[in-house]
Design a protein around this motif. Structure first.
Motif, PDB file in Angstrom:
ATOM      1  N   PRO A  73     -26.855 -24.049   1.391  1.00 15.95           N
ATOM      2  CA  PRO A  73     -26.252 -22.820   0.872  1.00 15.95           C
ATOM      3  C   PRO A  73     -27.179 -22.171  -0.156  1.00 15.95           C
ATOM      4  CG  PRO A  73     -25.200 -24.740  -0.084  1.00 15.95           C
ATOM      5  CD  PRO A  73     -26.124 -25.241   0.976  1.00 15.95           C
ATOM      6  N   PRO A  74     -27.082 -20.892  -0.350  1.00 14.96           N
ATOM      7  CA  PRO A  74     -27.964 -20.218  -1.313  1.00 14.96           C
ATOM      8  C   PRO A  74     -27.607 -20.589  -2.746  1.00 14.96           C
ATOM      9  CG  PRO A  74     -26.345 -18.693  -0.434  1.00 14.96           C
ATOM     10  CD  PRO A  74     -26.207 -19.960   0.346  1.00 14.96           C
ATOM     11  N   ASP A  75     -28.615 -20.619  -3.626  1.00 12.68           N
ATOM     12  CA  ASP A  75     -28.406 -20.931  -5.034  1.00 12.68           C
ATOM     13  C   ASP A  75     -28.057 -19.623  -5.739  1.00 12.68           C
ATOM     14  OD1 ASP A  75     -28.305 -21.988  -7.529  1.00 12.68           O
ATOM     15  OD2 ASP A  75     -30.472 -22.331  -7.718  1.00 12.68           O
ATOM     16  N   LEU A  76     -26.787 -19.378  -5.907  1.00  8.58           N
ATOM     17  CA  LEU A  76     -26.326 -18.114  -6.478  1.00  8.58           C
ATOM     18  C   LEU A  76     -26.497 -18.051  -7.995  1.00  8.58           C
ATOM     19  CD1 LEU A  76     -23.078 -17.683  -4.368  1.00  8.58           C
ATOM     20  CD2 LEU A  76     -25.337 -16.705  -3.949  1.00  8.58           C
ATOM     21  N   VAL A  77     -26.585 -19.191  -8.661  1.00 10.26           N
ATOM     22  CA  VAL A  77     -26.683 -19.226 -10.115  1.00 10.26           C
ATOM     23  C   VAL A  77     -28.144 -19.209 -10.557  1.00 10.26           C
ATOM     24  CG1 VAL A  77     -26.029 -20.555 -12.177  1.00 10.26           C
ATOM     25  CG2 VAL A  77     -24.498 -20.469 -10.233  1.00 10.26           C
ATOM     26  N   GLY A  78     -29.043 -19.694  -9.735  1.00 10.23           N
ATOM     27  CA  GLY A  78     -30.462 -19.726 -10.082  1.00 10.23           C
ATOM     28  C   GLY A  78     -30.794 -20.838 -11.063  1.00 10.23           C
ATOM     29  N   ARG A  79     -30.168 -21.989 -10.920  1.00  8.40           N
ATOM     30  CA  ARG A  79     -30.419 -23.110 -11.824  1.00  8.40           C
ATOM     31  C   ARG A  79     -31.788 -23.713 -11.541  1.00  8.40           C
ATOM     32  NH1 ARG A  79     -24.943 -26.039 -10.329  1.00  8.40           N
ATOM     33  NH2 ARG A  79     -25.726 -25.326  -8.338  1.00  8.40           N
ATOM     34  N   ASP A  80     -32.430 -24.174 -12.627  1.00 12.89           N
ATOM     35  CA  ASP A  80     -33.749 -24.796 -12.518  1.00 12.89           C
ATOM     36  C   ASP A  80     -33.659 -26.175 -13.148  1.00 12.89           C
ATOM     37  OD1 ASP A  80     -36.396 -25.348 -12.148  1.00 12.89           O
ATOM     38  OD2 ASP A  80     -37.069 -24.178 -13.879  1.00 12.89           O
TER      39      ASP A  80
END
Length: 89
Positions: A73-80
């Protein structure tokens, strides 16, 4: 006079629907019949009568299989989650 537990072992094994092994049968004979018999003797008599308890399943295979065609699934939050250095919070 010595008791002969062979018939009682078969009766208790049948009552357990064929699931009890020697340890449980030993407990049943002691608790319900007041008969003290060693576990090795119970095992020997069970083998002589062709009785066996049910074993636990080992090496279970998962019922859930990973879908090789599925996409992440796409990373909607953009966590690193990469760390700058080891053991640094």
């Amino acid at each position: 006079m010595r008791h002969r537990p062979g018939g009682r072992i078969q009766a208790h094994h049948k009552r357990s629907r064929g699931t009890y092994g020697a340890p449980r049968l030993q407990a049943d004979l002691a608790e319900l019949d007041g008969l003290r018999v060693g576990r090795s003797r119970i095992g020997r008599l069970m083998r002589a009568h062709g009785l066996a308890g049910v074993h636990r399943r080992t090496g279970r295979k998962s019922l859930i299989r990973a879908d090789s065609m599925a996409t992440a699934p796409p990373d909607l939050v953009g966590r690193d989650f990469t760390a700058d250095a080891p053991n640094v919070t």
